[in-house]
Write a protein that holds these residues in place. Structure first.
Motif, PDB file in Angstrom:
ATOM      1  N   GLU A 170       3.705  -4.490  -1.288  1.00  0.00           N
ATOM      2  CA  GLU A 170       4.297  -3.300  -0.928  1.00  0.00           C
ATOM      3  C   GLU A 170       3.798  -2.611  -0.532  1.00  0.00           C
ATOM      4  OE1 GLU A 170       8.113  -2.655  -4.702  1.00  0.00           O
ATOM      5  OE2 GLU A 170       6.256  -1.404  -4.945  1.00  0.00           O
ATOM      6  N   ARG A 171       2.499  -2.747  -0.205  1.00  0.00           N
ATOM      7  CA  ARG A 171       1.708  -1.747   0.235  1.00  0.00           C
ATOM      8  C   ARG A 171       2.114  -1.575   2.303  1.00  0.00           C
ATOM      9  NH1 ARG A 171      -3.190  -5.775  -2.302  1.00  0.00           N
ATOM     10  NH2 ARG A 171      -3.564  -4.268  -4.363  1.00  0.00           N
ATOM     11  N   PRO A 172       1.772  -2.654   2.604  1.00  0.00           N
ATOM     12  CA  PRO A 172       2.883  -2.292   4.264  1.00  0.00           C
ATOM     13  C   PRO A 172       3.500  -1.208   4.019  1.00  0.00           C
ATOM     14  CG  PRO A 172       2.452  -4.785   3.898  1.00  0.00           C
ATOM     15  CD  PRO A 172       2.133  -4.226   2.976  1.00  0.00           C
ATOM     16  N   LEU A 173       4.746  -1.772   3.117  1.00  0.00           N
ATOM     17  CA  LEU A 173       6.366  -0.664   3.299  1.00  0.00           C
ATOM     18  C   LEU A 173       5.579   0.660   3.206  1.00  0.00           C
ATOM     19  CD1 LEU A 173       8.498  -3.679   1.008  1.00  0.00           C
ATOM     20  CD2 LEU A 173       8.527  -2.732   3.628  1.00  0.00           C
ATOM     21  N   ILE A 174       4.806   1.015   1.428  1.00  0.00           N
ATOM     22  CA  ILE A 174       4.149   2.208   1.192  1.00  0.00           C
ATOM     23  C   ILE A 174       3.920   2.870   2.889  1.00  0.00           C
ATOM     24  CG2 ILE A 174       2.838   3.476   0.198  1.00  0.00           C
ATOM     25  CD1 ILE A 174       3.816   2.012  -2.424  1.00  0.00           C
ATOM     26  N   ALA A 175       2.960   2.257   3.763  1.00  0.00           N
ATOM     27  CA  ALA A 175       2.096   2.696   4.724  1.00  0.00           C
ATOM     28  C   ALA A 175       2.964   2.701   5.447  1.00  0.00           C
ATOM     29  CB  ALA A 175       2.011   1.586   4.775  1.00  0.00           C
ATOM     30  N   SER A 176       4.615   2.149   6.241  1.00  0.00           N
ATOM     31  CA  SER A 176       5.681   2.604   6.764  1.00  0.00           C
ATOM     32  C   SER A 176       6.567   3.754   5.949  1.00  0.00           C
ATOM     33  CB  SER A 176       6.705   1.740   6.795  1.00  0.00           C
ATOM     34  OG  SER A 176       7.453   1.823   5.993  1.00  0.00           O
ATOM     35  N   VAL A 177       6.334   4.221   5.168  1.00  0.00           N
ATOM     36  CA  VAL A 177       7.050   5.864   4.687  1.00  0.00           C
ATOM     37  C   VAL A 177       6.207   6.610   5.051  1.00  0.00           C
ATOM     38  CG1 VAL A 177       7.132   7.089   2.673  1.00  0.00           C
ATOM     39  CG2 VAL A 177       7.900   4.338   3.064  1.00  0.00           C
ATOM     40  N   ILE A 178       4.614   6.794   4.840  1.00  0.00           N
ATOM     41  CA  ILE A 178       3.484   8.006   5.208  1.00  0.00           C
ATOM     42  C   ILE A 178       3.911   7.947   6.910  1.00  0.00           C
ATOM     43  CG2 ILE A 178       1.089   7.933   5.740  1.00  0.00           C
ATOM     44  CD1 ILE A 178       0.350   6.134   3.156  1.00  0.00           C
ATOM     45  N   TYR A 179       3.562   6.778   7.592  1.00  0.00           N
ATOM     46  CA  TYR A 179       3.884   7.331   8.895  1.00  0.00           C
ATOM     47  C   TYR A 179       5.310   7.679   9.229  1.00  0.00           C
ATOM     48  CZ  TYR A 179      -0.643   4.590   9.106  1.00  0.00           C
ATOM     49  OH  TYR A 179      -2.027   4.399   9.700  1.00  0.00           O
ATOM     50  N   ASN A 180       6.349   7.663   8.504  1.00  0.00           N
ATOM     51  CA  ASN A 180       7.694   7.581   8.848  1.00  0.00           C
ATOM     52  C   ASN A 180       7.725   9.070   9.012  1.00  0.00           C
ATOM     53  OD1 ASN A 180       8.158   5.732   9.953  1.00  0.00           O
ATOM     54  ND2 ASN A 180       9.337   4.855   7.832  1.00  0.00           N
ATOM     55  N   ARG A 181       6.674   9.462   7.931  1.00  0.00           N
ATOM     56  CA  ARG A 181       6.835  11.309   7.576  1.00  0.00           C
ATOM     57  C   ARG A 181       6.038  11.487   8.342  1.00  0.00           C
ATOM     58  NH1 ARG A 181       7.960  12.919   1.510  1.00  0.00           N
ATOM     59  NH2 ARG A 181      10.310  11.954   1.022  1.00  0.00           N
ATOM     60  N   LEU A 182       5.095  11.402   8.246  1.00  0.00           N
ATOM     61  CA  LEU A 182       3.620  11.976   9.568  1.00  0.00           C
ATOM     62  C   LEU A 182       4.603  12.691  10.621  1.00  0.00           C
ATOM     63  CD1 LEU A 182       0.781  10.184   8.412  1.00  0.00           C
ATOM     64  CD2 LEU A 182       0.807  12.922   7.584  1.00  0.00           C
ATOM     65  N   ALA A 183       5.264  10.924  11.027  1.00  0.00           N
ATOM     66  CA  ALA A 183       5.885  11.355  12.768  1.00  0.00           C
ATOM     67  C   ALA A 183       7.481  12.397  12.633  1.00  0.00           C
ATOM     68  CB  ALA A 183       6.902   9.820  12.863  1.00  0.00           C
ATOM     69  N   ILE A 184       7.595  12.513  11.951  1.00  0.00           N
ATOM     70  CA  ILE A 184       8.322  13.849  11.389  1.00  0.00           C
ATOM     71  C   ILE A 184       7.890  15.215  11.099  1.00  0.00           C
ATOM     72  CG2 ILE A 184      10.164  12.569  12.274  1.00  0.00           C
ATOM     73  CD1 ILE A 184      10.632  13.015   8.941  1.00  0.00           C
ATOM     74  N   GLY A 185       6.812  14.764  11.083  1.00  0.00           N
ATOM     75  CA  GLY A 185       5.883  16.304  10.002  1.00  0.00           C
ATOM     76  C   GLY A 185       6.082  17.029   8.499  1.00  0.00           C
ATOM     77  N   GLN A 186       6.640  15.492   7.824  1.00  0.00           N
ATOM     78  CA  GLN A 186       7.535  15.835   6.834  1.00  0.00           C
ATOM     79  C   GLN A 186       6.175  15.747   5.589  1.00  0.00           C
ATOM     80  OE1 GLN A 186      10.770  13.328   5.256  1.00  0.00           O
ATOM     81  NE2 GLN A 186      10.633  13.658   3.429  1.00  0.00           N
TER      82      GLN A 186
END
Length: 340
Positions: free
Chosen positions: A235-251
């Motif tokens: 799940e580590r790469p999945l959680i990483a994706s959530v972090i970066y996805n949120r960062l990308a939209i300023g969430q």
């Protein structure tokens, strides 16, 4: 004419002879520099294992390969000059700081058995104060000395920012099982852990960070969040994706572990008032990554931060089945449904 020519020839021999002498002196100087004993300054502690039955020449080569001596030839000549070839003993040796041939020889003659060293494990996900406590429990230094050293020590690595307290090293004290001398002090331990991080933070990982558009510190910060959030390796790469996805939209990341770090304690359940604590680490209050790492992440989390999965996930919620896994969601509505 012939006598004049002869004089000229004699005159020409002078510069040629001088050139030969200069070349011989330069060669002699180079040979002396290569062969004479010298002092090495080690950027980090180096562990060298001298096996049972290993001859003095093999010992010298191992020391040279480890970077403890300039070269094997110069060291073995020094040992022979001291008539100590048969006095060298096997064992596990750790060298740090400035080391001279005389000091190295004295250590090899004294010998280091396992009684001279201790194995200490620094688990992944620990904070600097927790790491300090581990070293203190191992009897190597006080936690206070370790933290003071973290705050005051000169940092040899450019990717670690300057600071005035131990937090500047958060995330960079690499978690590992270390074999250390029982005589080591706080500075040796700090440099050892920083040096181990520097070994894994190679040019390939730096290129990946550059491709993502993040600094080494930002990657380690993201990795520390993954370390605290992901219990399952896949799940580590999945959680990483959530972090970066949120960062990308300023969430806002809204990661509980950052609040716990700001509080300075691990609470089983956070209260709403905890989420309001004023801190640059509080990702409920502030968008973006926290101001720095919140623990020392392991290599798998660092690599997950460098190679996140490609997903449309923006949310995750801990499963109620005790597995430690998470349900991931693309929308807030899906996220709410996962909680039912």
């Amino acid at each position: 004419m012939s006598r004049q020519t002869g004089k000229k020839r004699k005159l020409k021999k002078g510069p040629a002879l001088l050139l030969v002498l200069m070349l011989l002196l330069a060669a002699a100087g180079a040979a002396a520099s290569y062969l004479l004993p010298g002092t090495m300054r080690l950027a980090e502690p180096v562990t060298v294992v001298i096996d049972e039955g290993m001859g003095s020449s093999a010992m010298a080569r191992r020391l040279a390969d480890s970077g403890v001596v300039k070269n094997a030839t110069s060291f073995i000549l020094y040992v022979r000059g001291e008539q100590a070839e048969n006095a060298l003993r096997p064992g596990t040796y750790v060298f740090s700081g400035e080391v001279s041939y005389a000091q190295i020889l004295a250590e090899l003659k004294r010998g280091h058995s396992e009684a001279n060293t201790v194995n200490v494990t620094i688990p992944e996900g620990k904070t600097v104060p927790q790491i300090a406590d581990i070293w203190e429990q191992a009897g190597l230094c006080t936690a206070e000395d370790f933290l003071r050293c973290c705050a005051e020590i000169d940092i040899p690595y450019a990717y670690i920012p300057d600071g005035e307290d131990y937090n500047r090293l958060e995330g960079f004290l690499y978690p590992e099982t270390y074999n250390v001398l029982v005589t080591w002090q706080a500075q040796d331990l700090v440099l050892m852990q920083l040096g181990q991080f520097d070994k894994i933070w190679n040019s390939e990982r730096q290129k990946k960070a550059d491709k993502l558009g993040y600094t080494a510190k930002e990657i380690v910060t993201a990795a520390s969040l993954i370390e605290r959030e992901a219990r399952l390796a896949d799940e580590r790469p999945l959680i990483a994706s959530v972090i970066y996805n949120r960062l990308a939209i300023g969430q806002k990341l809204q990661i509980d572990a950052t609040v716990q770090y700001a509080l300075g304690e691990q609470k089983e359940r956070l209260l709403y008032k905890d989420l309001e604590i004023e801190s640059p680490y509080n990702t409920y209050l502030y968008a973006g990554l926290p101001v720095g790492p919140i623990c020392s992440p392991g290599l798998s989390c660092i690599d997950a931060a460098l190679e996140p999965a490609e997903t449309d996930y923006y949310y995750y919620r801990t499963k109620e089945d005790g597995s430690g896994g998470h349900n991931f969601a693309k929308t807030y509505e899906e996220h709410l449904a996962n909680g039912k």
